[in-house]
Design an enzyme around this catalytic site. Structure first.
Site, PDB file in Angstrom:
ATOM      1  N   LYS A 182       0.839  -1.212   0.000  1.00  0.00           N
ATOM      2  CA  LYS A 182       0.000   0.000   0.000  1.00  0.00           C
ATOM      3  C   LYS A 182       0.871   1.259   0.000  1.00  0.00           C
ATOM      4  O   LYS A 182       0.497   2.269  -0.590  1.00  0.00           O
ATOM      5  CB  LYS A 182      -0.950   0.013   1.193  1.00  0.00           C
ATOM      6  CG  LYS A 182      -1.964  -1.123   1.145  1.00  0.00           C
ATOM      7  CD  LYS A 182      -3.394  -0.658   1.060  1.00  0.00           C
ATOM      8  CE  LYS A 182      -4.233  -1.763   0.491  1.00  0.00           C
ATOM      9  NZ  LYS A 182      -5.628  -1.767   0.794  1.00  0.00           N
ATOM     10  N   LYS A 214      -3.475 -10.156  -6.908  1.00  0.00           N
ATOM     11  CA  LYS A 214      -4.801 -10.494  -6.366  1.00  0.00           C
ATOM     12  C   LYS A 214      -5.869  -9.513  -6.869  1.00  0.00           C
ATOM     13  O   LYS A 214      -5.578  -8.343  -7.138  1.00  0.00           O
ATOM     14  CB  LYS A 214      -4.776 -10.577  -4.836  1.00  0.00           C
ATOM     15  CG  LYS A 214      -4.987  -9.291  -4.124  1.00  0.00           C
ATOM     16  CD  LYS A 214      -5.344  -9.484  -2.640  1.00  0.00           C
ATOM     17  CE  LYS A 214      -5.728  -8.128  -2.086  1.00  0.00           C
ATOM     18  NZ  LYS A 214      -6.693  -8.029  -1.077  1.00  0.00           N
ATOM     19  N   LYS A 217     -10.449  -4.393  -4.961  1.00  0.00           N
ATOM     20  CA  LYS A 217     -11.502  -3.427  -5.275  1.00  0.00           C
ATOM     21  C   LYS A 217     -10.933  -2.048  -5.581  1.00  0.00           C
ATOM     22  O   LYS A 217     -11.621  -1.217  -6.153  1.00  0.00           O
ATOM     23  CB  LYS A 217     -12.561  -3.384  -4.169  1.00  0.00           C
ATOM     24  CG  LYS A 217     -12.087  -3.071  -2.772  1.00  0.00           C
ATOM     25  CD  LYS A 217     -13.296  -2.903  -1.856  1.00  0.00           C
ATOM     26  CE  LYS A 217     -13.316  -3.802  -0.642  1.00  0.00           C
ATOM     27  NZ  LYS A 217     -12.408  -3.407   0.434  1.00  0.00           N
TER      28      LYS A 217
END
Ligand code: ATP
Ligand code: LTN
Length: 333
Positions: A114, A196, A199
């Site tokens: 992130k 992966k 969203k």
């Protein structure tokens, strides 16, 4: 509440739910409601670690609650609530911050990923994210935490923090076990099957949103990246795209990989992709209808949130009070 084992899990309202969230997490929550005391949160405080547009965050929080119910979680059988409505989460997170080492947090792969993705906003909340997650779980003395494979490391640190605390103060926290499905625990991106499904991906062709129209779903599967062979065969290393579609198909239909291989023997990828698209669209249709109906009933959703946080608040307060006492904070007179 009945005397049963306790389950806790949560999802961030950080975007529309994907098929990954559904197959990796929610689908497994449905049968658990019959045998356990289940608590499912919409973890809006976690979503703040990435910059959110206030009006959208508000809307998505309600929409996620409606999706929980539309997917089959019964608000009578489960406690459904919004994390920020129960201040105990932020309170325990602060305490646990003081029992967590920088070195431990530095090893978290989700933080590294992130931080790379949001290089302009590597805030302290992003770094201590796993501690808030530990607080979520430990507050309710949860026995089991059903999550996708990507959360394994966060469950490990939760256990370490709980054990460390218990070693100093006695048995305060239940040490929770992860509950990770065998099939569907890691649904991959339809465009880059090594990554992966997420969203928050910029490319909307890479994920299926639970709210996508049936024709959009079919189109996205048609465009899914696969290899240049023609045989439908499970082989993650050499055929990651097809293997991912197989795990989606297996997880939705309950069929084994062998059954799928023989079902599509002699047929091409085109037929297989269409079948996957169709079965996913069919599965999501009733969920979408129910979601739409619930979104038109704001009062009902508000009532669920209100009941949920009252029940959650009572349970967590017991743990928080015990923690404050054990560490030496003077009780409020
Ligand atoms: P974001 O893209 O904002 O990081 P996310 O899609 O990874 O979000 P979370 O809210 O972080 O979703 O996760 C909710 C639950 O869904 C967790 O239990 C997580 O393990 C699971 N999950 C997320 N992505 C996948 C995936 N691709 N396959 C299986 N499970 C997943
Ligand atoms: N960290 C999780 C979401 C999450 C969670 C939790 C999951 C926050 N608190 C407690 C299980 C239990 C994620 O990023 N998927």
């Amino acid at each position: 509440m009945k005397d049963r084992k306790i389950i806790f899990s949560g999802i961030q309202p950080s975007g529309d739910l994907t098929l990954g969230n559904y197959l990796g997490a929610i689908i497994n929550w449905i049968p658990l409601q019959e045998e356990y005391n289940c608590i499912y949160s919409i973890v809006d405080l976690h979503a703040l670690t990435v910059r959110q547009t206030p009006a959208e965050l508000r809307k998505r929080t309600r929409s996620l609650l409606a999706l929980y119910i539309a997917c089959g979680l019964d608000p009578e059988k489960n406690i459904l609530f919004v994390q920020s409505h129960n201040s105990a989460h932020a309170e325990l997170a602060w305490i646990l911050d003081c029992y967590t080492y920088m070195g431990e947090l530095n090893r978290m792969t989700q933080f590294k990923e992130k931080a790379q993705k949001h290089a302009e906003n590597i805030n302290a909340g992003l770094f201590t994210y796993p501690v808030l997650m530990a607080a979520d779980i430990l507050l309710y003395q949860a026995d089991m935490v059903p999550v996708g494979d990507d959360q394994r490391q966060h469950l490990e640190i939760t256990r370490d923090i709980a054990q460390r605390f218990n070693n100093i103060y006695g048995d305060v926290f239940k040490v929770p076990e992860p509950y990770i499905p065998k099939v569907g625990a890691r649904i991959m991106s339809l465009q880059e099957p090594e990554k992966k499904m997420s969203k928050s991906d910029e490319n909307s062709n890479s994920y299926i949103s639970l709210l996508d129209d049936p024709n959009v779903i079919i189109k996205k599967f048609k465009r899914a990246v696969t290899d240049s062979e023609v045989q439908v065969r499970y082989d993650v290393d050499n055929k990651p795209g097809i293997s991912n579609l197989m795990s989606i198909y297996a997880s939705v239909t309950g069929k084994s990989y062998e059954e799928i291989e023989s079902e599509f023997e002699g047929k091409g990828y085109g037929d297989f992709k269409l079948a996957v698209g169709q079965v996913v669209a069919d599965t999501l249709k009733p969920i979408q209808e129910k979601h739409k109906e619930l979104m038109e009933n704001k009062d009902y959703l508000d009532q669920i949130m209100k009941d949920g946080v009252e029940r959650a608040g009572r349970l967590s307060y017991r743990t928080l009070r015990k923690v404050y006492k054990k560490i030496g904070l003077v009780p409020r007179p």
